[in-house]
Design a protein around this motif. Structure first.
Motif, PDB file in Angstrom:
ATOM      1  N   ILE A 141       0.891  -1.151   0.001  1.00  0.00           N
ATOM      2  CA  ILE A 141      -0.214  -0.170   0.059  1.00  0.00           C
ATOM      3  C   ILE A 141       0.876   1.448  -0.147  1.00  0.00           C
ATOM      4  O   ILE A 141       0.714   2.429  -0.677  1.00  0.00           O
ATOM      5  CB  ILE A 141      -0.843  -0.179   1.226  1.00  0.00           C
ATOM      6  CG1 ILE A 141      -1.856  -1.175   1.059  1.00  0.00           C
ATOM      7  CG2 ILE A 141      -1.728   1.385   1.255  1.00  0.00           C
ATOM      8  CD1 ILE A 141      -2.954  -1.164   0.097  1.00  0.00           C
ATOM      9  N   GLN A 144       2.494   2.127  -3.360  1.00  0.00           N
ATOM     10  CA  GLN A 144       1.781   2.699  -4.374  1.00  0.00           C
ATOM     11  C   GLN A 144       1.243   4.129  -4.117  1.00  0.00           C
ATOM     12  O   GLN A 144       1.151   5.133  -5.106  1.00  0.00           O
ATOM     13  CB  GLN A 144       0.239   1.982  -4.388  1.00  0.00           C
ATOM     14  CG  GLN A 144       0.249   0.512  -4.700  1.00  0.00           C
ATOM     15  CD  GLN A 144      -1.061   0.022  -4.557  1.00  0.00           C
ATOM     16  OE1 GLN A 144      -2.316   0.560  -4.269  1.00  0.00           O
ATOM     17  NE2 GLN A 144      -1.391  -1.511  -4.719  1.00  0.00           N
ATOM     18  N   ASN A 145       1.355   4.532  -2.765  1.00  0.00           N
ATOM     19  CA  ASN A 145       0.797   5.915  -2.491  1.00  0.00           C
ATOM     20  C   ASN A 145       1.815   6.835  -1.987  1.00  0.00           C
ATOM     21  O   ASN A 145       1.363   7.897  -2.134  1.00  0.00           O
ATOM     22  CB  ASN A 145      -0.323   5.734  -1.326  1.00  0.00           C
ATOM     23  CG  ASN A 145      -1.502   4.785  -1.661  1.00  0.00           C
ATOM     24  OD1 ASN A 145      -2.022   5.060  -2.923  1.00  0.00           O
ATOM     25  ND2 ASN A 145      -1.960   4.070  -0.826  1.00  0.00           N
ATOM     26  N   ARG A 147       4.578   9.384  -2.041  1.00  0.00           N
ATOM     27  CA  ARG A 147       5.282  10.356  -2.991  1.00  0.00           C
ATOM     28  C   ARG A 147       6.256  11.129  -2.189  1.00  0.00           C
ATOM     29  O   ARG A 147       6.530  11.256  -0.873  1.00  0.00           O
ATOM     30  CB  ARG A 147       4.424  11.209  -3.322  1.00  0.00           C
ATOM     31  CG  ARG A 147       3.387  10.671  -4.382  1.00  0.00           C
ATOM     32  CD  ARG A 147       3.805  10.110  -5.507  1.00  0.00           C
ATOM     33  NE  ARG A 147       2.655   9.626  -6.509  1.00  0.00           N
ATOM     34  CZ  ARG A 147       2.131   8.394  -6.297  1.00  0.00           C
ATOM     35  NH1 ARG A 147       2.493   7.496  -5.496  1.00  0.00           N
ATOM     36  NH2 ARG A 147       0.972   7.856  -7.042  1.00  0.00           N
ATOM     37  N   GLY A 155       4.443   5.986  -7.476  1.00  0.00           N
ATOM     38  CA  GLY A 155       4.690   5.136  -6.471  1.00  0.00           C
ATOM     39  C   GLY A 155       6.189   4.924  -6.538  1.00  0.00           C
ATOM     40  O   GLY A 155       6.960   5.171  -7.668  1.00  0.00           O
ATOM     41  N   SER A 192      -2.510   8.234   7.246  1.00  0.00           N
ATOM     42  CA  SER A 192      -2.812   9.222   6.088  1.00  0.00           C
ATOM     43  C   SER A 192      -1.744  10.451   6.102  1.00  0.00           C
ATOM     44  O   SER A 192      -1.114  10.841   5.155  1.00  0.00           O
ATOM     45  CB  SER A 192      -4.160   9.493   5.848  1.00  0.00           C
ATOM     46  OG  SER A 192      -5.027   8.276   5.416  1.00  0.00           O
ATOM     47  N   LEU A 195       1.806   9.387   5.481  1.00  0.00           N
ATOM     48  CA  LEU A 195       2.239   9.347   4.276  1.00  0.00           C
ATOM     49  C   LEU A 195       2.366  10.595   3.379  1.00  0.00           C
ATOM     50  O   LEU A 195       3.210  10.515   2.169  1.00  0.00           O
ATOM     51  CB  LEU A 195       0.875   8.413   3.566  1.00  0.00           C
ATOM     52  CG  LEU A 195       1.632   7.369   2.469  1.00  0.00           C
ATOM     53  CD1 LEU A 195       2.459   6.483   2.896  1.00  0.00           C
ATOM     54  CD2 LEU A 195       0.320   6.665   1.900  1.00  0.00           C
TER      55      LEU A 195
END
Length: 275
Positions: A141, A144-145, A147, A155, A192, A195
């Protein structure tokens, strides 16, 4: 700088009663909270952007940036040049012989080196909500997300390979990417927002060159390994090796650099004296 709720600045003011401590934070609501909840004779709080000149030039004896400069880059398009601007402005606010202290994350040595990262796949589910996932599933996960300044539009790159270690999955990736993941893998309750941040934005050499650029005498420059994090979040929770199978040391949990502002014409001579 970047005092947040104010609790850390309060602790410093309580510990060092002979110092005047000023906490600086960008959100005025949080600053008001700090003023109402943390009160000492030698403590105050100001609203300001730490990347700009919050105080007059040559007015401060010291500046402490603790786990805050990665916010300056992360929330400005991962622009590492913002660190240059921030340090320039902060040095300007220091008196001669004033001290700048930065404690933050750091790009590990040989950050672009390809390594194997072995992660457990039996400590949670293969699919589901973030708190329920296995560490291996969480990495996919993340990949993928996430940056950063080195992957702005896509990703992170990795290759999943066979792993001889029982109940572990193996991923081939850069050491820098591995560090970004293992440093945040346990922040599942606030995954979240974490990230959104790039932790490893500068290397030790990058920091040292910036300090030299602005005539700061480097007093300390060293990576750190928090013993509690190493024991409770690293050891046995993941394994790093190079592509030949040799052990790779855990990435630093933090980095510390301290510099003293000196006059442009001032220098230091180090002499070795005989016994």
């Amino acid at each position: 700088m970047g005092s947040g709720s104010g609790s850390g600045t309060f602790d410093l003011a309580k510990l060092y009663e002979n110092l005047t401590l000023i906490g600086v934070y960008i959100n005025p609501v949080t600053v008001e909270y700090s003023r109402n909840h943390y009160k000492l004779p030698n403590l105050s709080f100001e609203t300001g952007d730490i990347a700009n000149n919050v105080f007059p030039e040559n007015s401060l004896d010291g500046i402490l940036d603790s786990s805050v400069l990665h916010h300056v880059t992360s929330f400005n398009g991962f622009d590492v040049k913002q660190i240059n601007r921030t340090i320039s402005n902060q040095v300007a606010q220091l008196k001669t012989n004033g001290v700048l202290i930065i404690r933050d994350f750091v790009v590990p040595d040989d950050g672009n080196k390809l390594v194997f990262l072995d992660l457990p796949n039996n400590d949670g589910k293969e699919k589901g909500e973030i708190p329920e996932l296995s560490t291996a599933a969480l990495f996919e996960i993340f990949a993928q997300n996430f940056r950063s300044s080195v992957n702005l539009n896509e990703g992170v790159k990795f290759e999943k390979t066979d792993c001889a270690r029982e109940n572990f999955s193996r991923f081939k990736l850069t050491l820098r990417t591995a560090a970004e993941f293992v440093l945040r893998k346990d922040y599942r309750d606030h995954w979240s927002p974490e990230l959104l941040e790039e932790y490893t934005y500068c290397s030790q050499i990058d920091f040292e060159n910036l300090f030299k650029l602005y005539d700061l005498r480097i007093v300390v420059s060293m990576p750190l390994w928090n013993p509690w994090i190493v024991s409770n979040r690293f050891a046995g929770k993941f394994y790093l090796s190079d592509l030949e199978g040799n052990y790779v040391h855990f990435p630093p949990t933090n980095y510390l650099i301290v510099g003293e502002k000196i006059k442009p014409t001032e220098g230091y001579q180090i002499l070795e004296c005989g016994g």
